[in-house]
Design an enzyme around this catalytic site. Sequence first.
Site, short mmCIF file in Angstrom:
data_model
loop_
_atom_site.label_atom_id
_atom_site.label_comp_id
_atom_site.label_asym_id
_atom_site.label_seq_id
_atom_site.Cartn_x
_atom_site.Cartn_y
_atom_site.Cartn_z
N ASP A 163 45.07 46.57 45.79
CA ASP A 163 46.02 47.52 46.39
C ASP A 163 45.49 48.95 46.45
O ASP A 163 46.20 49.86 46.88
CB ASP A 163 47.35 47.50 45.63
CG ASP A 163 47.21 47.76 44.13
OD1 ASP A 163 46.06 47.82 43.65
OD2 ASP A 163 48.24 47.88 43.45
N GLU A 252 39.93 49.73 30.37
CA GLU A 252 38.66 50.33 30.79
C GLU A 252 37.78 50.66 29.58
O GLU A 252 36.57 50.38 29.57
CB GLU A 252 38.93 51.60 31.60
CG GLU A 252 39.66 51.36 32.91
CD GLU A 252 41.17 51.28 32.79
OE1 GLU A 252 41.85 51.17 33.82
OE2 GLU A 252 41.68 51.35 31.64
#
Length: 306
Positions: A163, A252
Amino acid sequence: MSEVRIRPRQVLILIIVFLVVLMMVHRNGKRTCQGPEFLQAMFVQGDTLPTTYAVTPTYPRPAQKAELTRLSHLFMLLPHLHWIIVEDTNATTPLVRNLLDRAGLEKRSTLLNIKTPSEFKLKGKDPNWIKPRGVEQRNLALAWLRNHVDVDRHSIVFFMDDDNSYSTELFAEMSKIERGRVGVWPVGLVGGLMVERPLLTEDGTKVTGFNAAWRPERPFPIDMAAFAISMDLFIRNPQATFSYEVQRGYQESEILRHLTTRDQLQPLANRCTDVLVWHTRTEKTKLAAEEALLKKGQRSDGGMEV
């Protein structure tokens, strides 16, 4: 004056001709490209560029085909990209297989599937941040890469959510990532800021920090779209995977802590001043009228794939 009518077939032919001319012209045995300088350079370098493996977790929803179709155009333009799509399903779906086939990407893609355990799935009106997403899918892609990639050839891994919005120039920057390095760059419209970006030394060669406003104490306070990784790091560090057992916003940092340090990061995108990727999100599709049809045993998309 008579009215000039252009048939849909004529329009399609014109579009195809335009794309062929834009992308590639073979002259004197050399491959050239008509377009921006960075795109021309990528076509001239051709097979000498490292392959970039773009990993995209995806799941069935009304906007899925639209999202993946938009991303597929990047792969049509950039022949050194290999798309690894991992579906959150019990089996790969005809929708995604058909999309890859129609885009002509069968030979430059890998389609995998693995279902997210029910306890980690979002329920009902859960906000999308309440549980980690894409953990199973990204880890399956990493397992595939470790088993299939030629370790003697330099290649890049990028976690490419379906997205976000990506400039083709971003992938030109990724090609500059050196062996044993993690490349980083700014991401627009994320973390409550117009842009999150690495902070660099005066000469632009080292990362000294980040401007993140949300949870800046994270070891690597950056978005998943803010970095790509030299594949050899994953080979040398088999323990590097994503995990459900981390705090919100730490995926992350969880993967990067096994692979690099801040001091070893490689700044890209014009010393981290160019924004080439944006953390966009598609609005949830509103289908009240469709739901009313379904209650009547009808549907607007009967016999169609939307």
